[in-house]
Design a protein around this motif. Structure first.
Motif, PDB file in Angstrom:
ATOM      1  N   GLY A 111       0.819  -1.206   0.000  1.00 10.10           N
ATOM      2  CA  GLY A 111       0.000   0.000   0.000  1.00 10.10           C
ATOM      3  C   GLY A 111       0.851   1.252   0.000  1.00 10.10           C
ATOM      4  O   GLY A 111       2.084   1.192   0.087  1.00 10.10           O
ATOM      5  N   GLY A 112       0.176   2.395  -0.131  1.00  8.39           N
ATOM      6  CA  GLY A 112       0.911   3.655  -0.116  1.00  8.39           C
ATOM      7  C   GLY A 112       0.117   4.776  -0.723  1.00  8.39           C
ATOM      8  O   GLY A 112      -1.095   4.668  -0.931  1.00  8.39           O
ATOM      9  N   LEU A 113       0.827   5.860  -1.007  1.00  4.07           N
ATOM     10  CA  LEU A 113       0.236   7.055  -1.605  1.00  4.07           C
ATOM     11  C   LEU A 113       0.605   7.104  -3.082  1.00  4.07           C
ATOM     12  O   LEU A 113       1.787   6.944  -3.432  1.00  4.07           O
ATOM     13  CB  LEU A 113       0.755   8.299  -0.893  1.00  4.07           C
ATOM     14  CG  LEU A 113       0.379   9.650  -1.489  1.00  4.07           C
ATOM     15  CD1 LEU A 113      -1.123   9.868  -1.412  1.00  4.07           C
ATOM     16  CD2 LEU A 113       1.138  10.770  -0.768  1.00  4.07           C
ATOM     17  N   VAL A 114      -0.389   7.337  -3.917  1.00  2.00           N
ATOM     18  CA  VAL A 114      -0.151   7.390  -5.356  1.00  2.00           C
ATOM     19  C   VAL A 114      -1.054   8.449  -5.966  1.00  2.00           C
ATOM     20  O   VAL A 114      -2.143   8.727  -5.436  1.00  2.00           O
ATOM     21  CB  VAL A 114      -0.413   6.004  -5.998  1.00  2.00           C
ATOM     22  CG1 VAL A 114      -1.862   5.599  -5.867  1.00  2.00           C
ATOM     23  CG2 VAL A 114       0.052   5.966  -7.445  1.00  2.00           C
ATOM     24  N   GLN A 115      -0.614   9.042  -7.046  1.00  2.00           N
ATOM     25  CA  GLN A 115      -1.424  10.047  -7.732  1.00  2.00           C
ATOM     26  C   GLN A 115      -2.492   9.377  -8.592  1.00  2.00           C
ATOM     27  O   GLN A 115      -2.335   8.217  -9.005  1.00  2.00           O
ATOM     28  CB  GLN A 115      -0.535  10.921  -8.617  1.00  2.00           C
ATOM     29  CG  GLN A 115       0.405  11.808  -7.834  1.00  2.00           C
ATOM     30  CD  GLN A 115       1.181  12.743  -8.740  1.00  2.00           C
ATOM     31  OE1 GLN A 115       1.266  12.546  -9.950  1.00  2.00           O
ATOM     32  NE2 GLN A 115       1.738  13.797  -8.163  1.00  2.00           N
ATOM     33  N   PRO A 116      -3.578  10.074  -8.874  1.00  4.37           N
ATOM     34  CA  PRO A 116      -4.590   9.516  -9.776  1.00  4.37           C
ATOM     35  C   PRO A 116      -3.966   9.099 -11.103  1.00  4.37           C
ATOM     36  O   PRO A 116      -3.118   9.802 -11.654  1.00  4.37           O
ATOM     37  CB  PRO A 116      -5.559  10.689  -9.964  1.00  4.37           C
ATOM     38  CG  PRO A 116      -5.432  11.479  -8.703  1.00  4.37           C
ATOM     39  CD  PRO A 116      -3.980  11.390  -8.323  1.00  4.37           C
ATOM     40  N   GLY A 117      -4.391   7.935 -11.585  1.00  2.93           N
ATOM     41  CA  GLY A 117      -3.808   7.382 -12.803  1.00  2.93           C
ATOM     42  C   GLY A 117      -2.627   6.474 -12.561  1.00  2.93           C
ATOM     43  O   GLY A 117      -2.166   5.792 -13.485  1.00  2.93           O
ATOM     44  N   GLY A 118      -2.129   6.461 -11.346  1.00  2.00           N
ATOM     45  CA  GLY A 118      -0.967   5.639 -11.022  1.00  2.00           C
ATOM     46  C   GLY A 118      -1.317   4.195 -10.731  1.00  2.00           C
ATOM     47  O   GLY A 118      -2.473   3.774 -10.862  1.00  2.00           O
ATOM     48  N   SER A 119      -0.291   3.435 -10.344  1.00  2.00           N
ATOM     49  CA  SER A 119      -0.454   1.998 -10.106  1.00  2.00           C
ATOM     50  C   SER A 119       0.168   1.599  -8.768  1.00  2.00           C
ATOM     51  O   SER A 119       1.127   2.228  -8.308  1.00  2.00           O
ATOM     52  CB  SER A 119       0.224   1.196 -11.223  1.00  2.00           C
ATOM     53  OG  SER A 119      -0.369   1.455 -12.478  1.00  2.00           O
ATOM     54  N   LEU A 120      -0.379   0.555  -8.197  1.00  3.35           N
ATOM     55  CA  LEU A 120       0.175  -0.080  -7.018  1.00  3.35           C
ATOM     56  C   LEU A 120      -0.064  -1.576  -7.126  1.00  3.35           C
ATOM     57  O   LEU A 120      -1.016  -2.014  -7.779  1.00  3.35           O
ATOM     58  CB  LEU A 120      -0.490   0.420  -5.733  1.00  3.35           C
ATOM     59  CG  LEU A 120      -0.114   1.796  -5.193  1.00  3.35           C
ATOM     60  CD1 LEU A 120      -1.001   2.140  -4.011  1.00  3.35           C
ATOM     61  CD2 LEU A 120       1.347   1.852  -4.806  1.00  3.35           C
ATOM     62  N   ARG A 121       0.787  -2.347  -6.457  1.00  3.23           N
ATOM     63  CA  ARG A 121       0.612  -3.798  -6.405  1.00  3.23           C
ATOM     64  C   ARG A 121       0.606  -4.242  -4.951  1.00  3.23           C
ATOM     65  O   ARG A 121       1.588  -4.028  -4.231  1.00  3.23           O
ATOM     66  CB  ARG A 121       1.727  -4.518  -7.154  1.00  3.23           C
ATOM     67  CG  ARG A 121       1.489  -6.018  -7.319  1.00  3.23           C
ATOM     68  CD  ARG A 121       2.725  -6.713  -7.797  1.00  3.23           C
ATOM     69  NE  ARG A 121       2.459  -8.067  -8.279  1.00  3.23           N
ATOM     70  CZ  ARG A 121       3.361  -9.041  -8.248  1.00  3.23           C
ATOM     71  NH1 ARG A 121       4.576  -8.811  -7.769  1.00  3.23           N
ATOM     72  NH2 ARG A 121       3.045 -10.242  -8.712  1.00  3.23           N
ATOM     73  N   LEU A 122      -0.495  -4.834  -4.540  1.00  2.00           N
ATOM     74  CA  LEU A 122      -0.611  -5.357  -3.181  1.00  2.00           C
ATOM     75  C   LEU A 122      -0.258  -6.843  -3.165  1.00  2.00           C
ATOM     76  O   LEU A 122      -0.542  -7.556  -4.125  1.00  2.00           O
ATOM     77  CB  LEU A 122      -2.023  -5.165  -2.645  1.00  2.00           C
ATOM     78  CG  LEU A 122      -2.601  -3.751  -2.674  1.00  2.00           C
ATOM     79  CD1 LEU A 122      -3.990  -3.745  -2.046  1.00  2.00           C
ATOM     80  CD2 LEU A 122      -1.683  -2.767  -1.978  1.00  2.00           C
ATOM     81  N   SER A 123       0.346  -7.269  -2.057  1.00  3.55           N
ATOM     82  CA  SER A 123       0.665  -8.684  -1.865  1.00  3.55           C
ATOM     83  C   SER A 123       0.139  -9.126  -0.515  1.00  3.55           C
ATOM     84  O   SER A 123       0.097  -8.340   0.433  1.00  3.55           O
ATOM     85  CB  SER A 123       2.177  -8.916  -1.913  1.00  3.55           C
ATOM     86  OG  SER A 123       2.722  -8.543  -3.153  1.00  3.55           O
ATOM     87  N   CYS A 124      -0.223 -10.388  -0.417  1.00  4.70           N
ATOM     88  CA  CYS A 124      -0.688 -10.957   0.847  1.00  4.70           C
ATOM     89  C   CYS A 124      -0.172 -12.390   0.914  1.00  4.70           C
ATOM     90  O   CYS A 124      -0.583 -13.240   0.114  1.00  4.70           O
ATOM     91  CB  CYS A 124      -2.202 -10.920   0.927  1.00  4.70           C
ATOM     92  SG  CYS A 124      -2.890 -11.772   2.367  1.00  4.70           S
ATOM     93  N   ALA A 125       0.726 -12.641   1.859  1.00 10.71           N
ATOM     94  CA  ALA A 125       1.338 -13.959   2.004  1.00 10.71           C
ATOM     95  C   ALA A 125       0.769 -14.679   3.214  1.00 10.71           C
ATOM     96  O   ALA A 125       0.702 -14.108   4.313  1.00 10.71           O
ATOM     97  CB  ALA A 125       2.852 -13.816   2.149  1.00 10.71           C
ATOM     98  N   ALA A 126       0.372 -15.918   3.011  1.00 12.54           N
ATOM     99  CA  ALA A 126      -0.186 -16.735   4.085  1.00 12.54           C
ATOM    100  C   ALA A 126       0.876 -17.675   4.636  1.00 12.54           C
ATOM    101  O   ALA A 126       1.722 -18.185   3.899  1.00 12.54           O
ATOM    102  CB  ALA A 126      -1.373 -17.540   3.567  1.00 12.54           C
ATOM    103  N   SER A 127       0.815 -17.891   5.937  1.00  7.96           N
ATOM    104  CA  SER A 127       1.733 -18.831   6.571  1.00  7.96           C
ATOM    105  C   SER A 127       1.024 -19.495   7.744  1.00  7.96           C
ATOM    106  O   SER A 127      -0.062 -19.103   8.145  1.00  7.96           O
ATOM    107  CB  SER A 127       3.001 -18.124   7.051  1.00  7.96           C
ATOM    108  OG  SER A 127       2.683 -17.158   8.037  1.00  7.96           O
ATOM    109  N   GLY A 128       1.691 -20.504   8.296  1.00 12.07           N
ATOM    110  CA  GLY A 128       1.104 -21.218   9.420  1.00 12.07           C
ATOM    111  C   GLY A 128       0.699 -22.628   9.027  1.00 12.07           C
ATOM    112  O   GLY A 128       1.136 -23.169   8.021  1.00 12.07           O
ATOM    113  N   ARG A 129      -0.168 -23.204   9.848  1.00 13.36           N
ATOM    114  CA  ARG A 129      -0.602 -24.577   9.642  1.00 13.36           C
ATOM    115  C   ARG A 129      -1.708 -24.588   8.583  1.00 13.36           C
ATOM    116  O   ARG A 129      -2.883 -24.444   8.901  1.00 13.36           O
ATOM    117  CB  ARG A 129      -1.105 -25.161  10.960  1.00 13.36           C
ATOM    118  CG  ARG A 129      -1.412 -26.637  10.918  1.00 13.36           C
ATOM    119  CD  ARG A 129      -1.803 -27.130  12.313  1.00 13.36           C
ATOM    120  NE  ARG A 129      -2.230 -28.522  12.309  1.00 13.36           N
ATOM    121  CZ  ARG A 129      -1.399 -29.540  12.389  1.00 13.36           C
ATOM    122  NH1 ARG A 129      -0.100 -29.331  12.481  1.00 13.36           N
ATOM    123  NH2 ARG A 129      -1.867 -30.779  12.393  1.00 13.36           N
TER     124      ARG A 129
END
Length: 115
Positions: free
Chosen positions: A9-27
């Motif tokens: 996540g973060g701050l971006v200007q309109p028209g810009g791009s971001l890539r979110l990631s979510c890593a799972a761990s555990g049993r």
């Protein structure tokens, strides 16, 4: 116990791009659906996108054509590529992963779209 760690996540200007990631761990033995939700101030949490075990995807109408969800089963990670971001996309984004233990939520990551 399933643990989720979100990033990107973060701050971006309109028209810009971001890539979110979510890593799972555990049993974890089986991961079923993986998805992203968001909650803007004063609004209810809403579905953004979800991907099934087989790779089928579903998107909110507001993000179709701009966002792409994907998953890497070997890494137990789900991604959300967000392009052409709009001010209205500003929200806290949460990942949600369903395993044999039920649904688990991430801690949330802030996405702010502003000029």
């Amino acid at each position: 116990q399933v643990r989720l760690v979100e990033s990107g996540g973060g701050l971006v200007q309109p028209g810009g791009s971001l890539r979110l990631s979510c890593a799972a761990s555990g049993r974890i033995f089986n991961i079923y659906t993986m998805g992203w939700y968001r909650q803007a101030p004063g609004k209810q949490r809403e579905l953004v996108a979800v991907v099934s075990t087989g790779g089928s995807t579903n998107y909110a109408d507001s993000v179709k054509g701009r966002f792409t969800i994907s998953r890497d089963n070997a890494k137990k990670t789900v991604y959300l590529q967000m392009n052409s971001l709009e001010v209205e996309d500003t929200a806290v984004y949460y990942c949600n992963v369903r395993t044999e233990a039920g649904p688990t939520w991430g801690q949330g990551t802030q996405v702010t779209v502003s000029s």
